[in-house]
Scaffold this active site. Structure first.
Site, PDB file in Angstrom:
ATOM      1  N   VAL A   1      38.433  16.093   7.031  1.00  0.00           N
ATOM      2  CA  VAL A   1      39.211  15.159   7.854  1.00  0.00           C
ATOM      3  C   VAL A   1      40.677  15.174   7.403  1.00  0.00           C
ATOM      4  O   VAL A   1      41.592  15.267   8.230  1.00  0.00           O
ATOM      5  CB  VAL A   1      38.615  13.732   7.760  1.00  0.00           C
ATOM      6  CG1 VAL A   1      39.525  12.717   8.434  1.00  0.00           C
ATOM      7  CG2 VAL A   1      37.225  13.706   8.393  1.00  0.00           C
TER       8      VAL A   1
ATOM      9  N   ASP B   1      45.307  15.178  -3.315  1.00  0.00           N
ATOM     10  CA  ASP B   1      43.890  15.325  -3.657  1.00  0.00           C
ATOM     11  C   ASP B   1      43.772  15.380  -5.170  1.00  0.00           C
ATOM     12  O   ASP B   1      44.718  15.757  -5.863  1.00  0.00           O
ATOM     13  CB  ASP B   1      43.291  16.596  -3.033  1.00  0.00           C
ATOM     14  CG  ASP B   1      41.780  16.490  -2.904  1.00  0.00           C
ATOM     15  OD1 ASP B   1      41.295  16.286  -1.783  1.00  0.00           O
ATOM     16  OD2 ASP B   1      41.091  16.578  -3.930  1.00  0.00           O
TER      17      ASP B   1
ATOM     18  N   GLY C   1      16.492  21.165  19.496  1.00  0.00           N
ATOM     19  CA  GLY C   1      16.489  22.136  18.403  1.00  0.00           C
ATOM     20  C   GLY C   1      15.733  21.603  17.213  1.00  0.00           C
ATOM     21  O   GLY C   1      14.745  20.864  17.367  1.00  0.00           O
TER      22      GLY C   1
ATOM     23  N   GLY D   1      22.234  17.792  11.499  1.00  0.00           N
ATOM     24  CA  GLY D   1      22.602  17.770  10.083  1.00  0.00           C
ATOM     25  C   GLY D   1      24.078  17.456   9.986  1.00  0.00           C
ATOM     26  O   GLY D   1      24.650  16.837  10.885  1.00  0.00           O
TER      27      GLY D   1
ATOM     28  N   CYS E   1      28.040  13.833   8.894  1.00  0.00           N
ATOM     29  CA  CYS E   1      28.195  12.526   9.554  1.00  0.00           C
ATOM     30  C   CYS E   1      26.901  11.907  10.067  1.00  0.00           C
ATOM     31  O   CYS E   1      26.568  10.793   9.691  1.00  0.00           O
ATOM     32  CB  CYS E   1      29.176  12.647  10.712  1.00  0.00           C
ATOM     33  SG  CYS E   1      30.873  12.781  10.146  1.00  0.00           S
TER      34      CYS E   1
ATOM     35  N   LYS F   1      24.210  10.725   7.512  1.00  0.00           N
ATOM     36  CA  LYS F   1      24.784   9.689   6.638  1.00  0.00           C
ATOM     37  C   LYS F   1      25.107   8.410   7.425  1.00  0.00           C
ATOM     38  O   LYS F   1      24.787   7.306   6.990  1.00  0.00           O
ATOM     39  CB  LYS F   1      26.069  10.272   6.033  1.00  0.00           C
ATOM     40  CG  LYS F   1      27.000   9.307   5.369  1.00  0.00           C
ATOM     41  CD  LYS F   1      28.126  10.064   4.690  1.00  0.00           C
ATOM     42  CE  LYS F   1      29.357  10.237   5.552  1.00  0.00           C
ATOM     43  NZ  LYS F   1      30.174   9.052   5.712  1.00  0.00           N
TER      44      LYS F   1
HETATM   45  C1  UDX Z   1      29.777  14.796  14.458  1.00  0.00           C
HETATM   46  C2  UDX Z   1      30.418  14.056  15.641  1.00  0.00           C
HETATM   47  O1  UDX Z   1      30.341  14.897  16.796  1.00  0.00           O
HETATM   48  C3  UDX Z   1      31.844  13.675  15.319  1.00  0.00           C
HETATM   49  O2  UDX Z   1      32.384  12.905  16.386  1.00  0.00           O
HETATM   50  C4  UDX Z   1      31.861  12.842  14.045  1.00  0.00           C
HETATM   51  O3  UDX Z   1      33.165  12.528  13.681  1.00  0.00           O
HETATM   52  C5  UDX Z   1      31.197  13.615  12.920  1.00  0.00           C
HETATM   53  O4  UDX Z   1      29.874  13.983  13.295  1.00  0.00           O
HETATM   54  P1  UDX Z   1      29.789  17.269  13.502  1.00  0.00           P
HETATM   55  O5  UDX Z   1      28.754  16.810  12.538  1.00  0.00           O
HETATM   56  O6  UDX Z   1      30.921  18.073  12.966  1.00  0.00           O
HETATM   57  O7  UDX Z   1      30.446  16.022  14.266  1.00  0.00           O
HETATM   58  O8  UDX Z   1      29.106  18.195  14.602  1.00  0.00           O
HETATM   59  P2  UDX Z   1      28.362  18.038  16.004  1.00  0.00           P
HETATM   60  O9  UDX Z   1      28.739  19.201  16.828  1.00  0.00           O
HETATM   61  O10 UDX Z   1      28.515  16.707  16.585  1.00  0.00           O
HETATM   62  O11 UDX Z   1      26.838  18.279  15.585  1.00  0.00           O
HETATM   63  C6  UDX Z   1      26.167  17.432  14.682  1.00  0.00           C
HETATM   64  C7  UDX Z   1      24.739  17.902  14.507  1.00  0.00           C
HETATM   65  O12 UDX Z   1      23.984  17.675  15.673  1.00  0.00           O
HETATM   66  C8  UDX Z   1      24.598  19.394  14.218  1.00  0.00           C
HETATM   67  O13 UDX Z   1      23.603  19.565  13.248  1.00  0.00           O
HETATM   68  C9  UDX Z   1      24.173  19.988  15.537  1.00  0.00           C
HETATM   69  O14 UDX Z   1      23.415  21.170  15.369  1.00  0.00           O
HETATM   70  C10 UDX Z   1      23.332  18.867  16.105  1.00  0.00           C
HETATM   71  N1  UDX Z   1      23.269  18.849  17.580  1.00  0.00           N
HETATM   72  C11 UDX Z   1      24.386  18.569  18.299  1.00  0.00           C
HETATM   73  C12 UDX Z   1      22.050  19.058  18.228  1.00  0.00           C
HETATM   74  O15 UDX Z   1      21.026  19.303  17.569  1.00  0.00           O
HETATM   75  N2  UDX Z   1      22.004  18.982  19.593  1.00  0.00           N
HETATM   76  C13 UDX Z   1      23.090  18.696  20.341  1.00  0.00           C
HETATM   77  O16 UDX Z   1      22.962  18.633  21.576  1.00  0.00           O
HETATM   78  C14 UDX Z   1      24.327  18.490  19.683  1.00  0.00           C
END
Ligand code: UDX
Length: 449
Positions: free
Chosen positions: A17, A36, A254, A258, A261, A264
């Protein structure tokens, strides 16, 4: 923004971030001081090395080199900037609460901040944290130091775009003037700005991630039922997504979510509710469905191969999603140990996260190339939908494998093409392969057909 005088900004914490935010602010024309404390990180950034794999970030940092300054000294940042964005990590405790120690560490260091400084919280924190920090400032006689909650919604892999073209910017402030100063930083982006109170801003972040995680667990359960009744979840998601009230996003079935975000934040919101006397049943189910979903891969393999002892399984894609080297809460971290516990030999491959995976995955053999991973394997499991894995459907791969079985945990491949190329192909929530492979396989396990 050339020619415009823009306020210098500080960013505390050079993680995903922090670095993306700093690069984007610099792109908007701000001088940015990034601080940092991780050993070696500042020196690496000064050498022009990005510590994370994020498309476009290295280039953006290099392009704005003149506007970016790196330091280990918070004092240097505070001398240069009157708005400081806190972007430190807030991981989970073993109990699922939020570990705020990095946030408190920054506050401890702020021994005598100047009046007019605005501390902006971008790190995800439990609702009520802003109130606690405000009370602490007030108790120290620092009423002139502002506090704003400005949660981050960036998604790894598209992080720069998410920051420069956000759906919305959320700004929760105790004092309107502080909120306006922070909003001014974002105004050039032209995005809707949600001005609200601090607690609501904190909740918007947790609730947004919980809603997205809920959609994923929902479509994953629909997928599991599709397998039982012969429907195709991809078709179902397409049909659901065209309803404007529902929309097409986050309906990719799927092996579960993971990353840094969703796991957690879902757990943090559940714990926050529990600590406040409320049992958040829906979120408990979302988390449980996600845990079970990763493990379904093992059942699918067993349905085709029988006992997995001494079977060689190629685990393809180790990062929690493509276009990142982030291993946090990656499904591979659950699937690999489960396969090892069944006695399988696990060959793991990832195009960018091999080094990161080596640090956290024990007992597996790491393959440098996709071909090395699948060579003589009894099954190839797609864990992360890297585009490189589209190459799996080839006669070379089919011939190299001991048994040409693909278990596609991300519905990446075209089932018809994979089967036409001679693979036994299983996916998530799609009609199952009719002929289990190879001859040693037992009847498909109950519940999978
Ligand atoms: C997410 C949020 O999108 C973001 O707004 C927040 O600030 C942080 O968390 P991120 O974890 O980077 O972002 O990725 P994202 O693309 O949202 O995917 C999160 C997880 O969900 C991944 O493991 C992805 O494989 C899974 N996912 C996402 C699915 O299994 N199916 C989906 O349709 C979308």
């Amino acid at each position: 923004m050339a020619g415009e005088e823009r306020e210098p900004l500080g960013v505390v914490g050079a993680g995903w971030v922090g670095l993306v935010t700093a690069a984007c602010f610099a792109e908007l024309g701000h001088e940015v001081v990034v601080r940092d404390i991780a050993p070696g990180r500042i020196a690496a950034l000064e050498r022009g090395e990005s510590p994370i794999h994020e498309p476009g970030l290295g280039e953006a940092l290099a392009r704005n080199r003149q506007r970016l300054r790196y330091t280990e000294d918070l004092g240097e940042l505070l001398e240069a900037a009157r708005i400081a964005f806190v972007c430190v990590g807030t991981p989970s405790t073993p109990e699922g609460d939020t570990d705020l120690s990095a946030v408190w560490h920054v506050l401890d260091e702020l021994d005598s901040p100047e009046e007019g400084l605005v501390l902006v919280m971008k790190s995800t924190v439990p609702v009520g944290t802003g109130e606690r920090i405000r009370a602490r400032f007030d108790a120290l006689g620092l009423a002139g130091v502002g506090y704003v909650s400005n949660p981050e919604f960036l998604s790894e892999g598209t992080a720069l775009l998410d920051v420069t073209s956000p759906d919305r910017v959320v700004i929760g402030a105790f004092a309107d003037e502080d909120g306006r100063r922070v909003a001014a930083v974002y105004e050039p982006l032209g995005a809707p700005i949600v001005h609200t109170d601090v607690a609501s801003a904190e909740m918007i972040k947790l609730a947004s991630n919980a809603a997205l995680a809920t959609r994923i667990s929902f479509i994953n359960e629909i997928a599991n039922v599709c397998e039982l009744v012969g429907a195709d979840v991809q078709e179902v998601a397409r049909g659901i997504g065209l309803d404007r009230r529902l929309g097409p996003h986050f309906l990719r079935a799927g092996i579960g979510f993971g990353g840094s975000c969703f796991p957690k934040d879902a757990s943090a919101l559940k714990q926050l509710a529990a600590n406040s006397g409320y049992h958040f049943q829906l979120l408990s189910a979302v988390i449980e469905v996600n845990e079970l979903q990763k493990r379904r891969i093992i059942q699918k393999l067993q349905a085709h191969l029988g006992p997995l002892r001494d079977r060689t399984i190629a685990l393809l894609g180790l990062a929690y999603k493509p276009h990142t080297n982030d291993m946090r809460e990656a499904p591979s971290l659950v699937i690999a140990p489960r396969l090892l516990a069944e006695g399988a030999v696990v060959r793991a491959w990832d195009p960018v996260a091999l080094d990161e995976a080596r640090a956290v995955l024990g007992g597996v053999v790491f393959a440098e190339t996709l071909h090395d991973a699948v060579n003589d394997a009894d099954a190839a499991v797609i864990v992360t939908e890297w585009p490189e894995l589209l190459e799996l459907v080839s006669s070379d791969v089919r011939d190299a494998m001991r048994t040409p079985l693909i278990v596609d945990g991300r519905n990446l491949l075209d089932p018809a093409a994979a089967r036409a190329a001679g693979f036994t192909y299983e996916a998530i929530g799609r009609p199952l392969a009719l002929v289990p492979h190879p001859p040693r396989a037992k009847e498909p396990a109950r519940g999978l057909l």
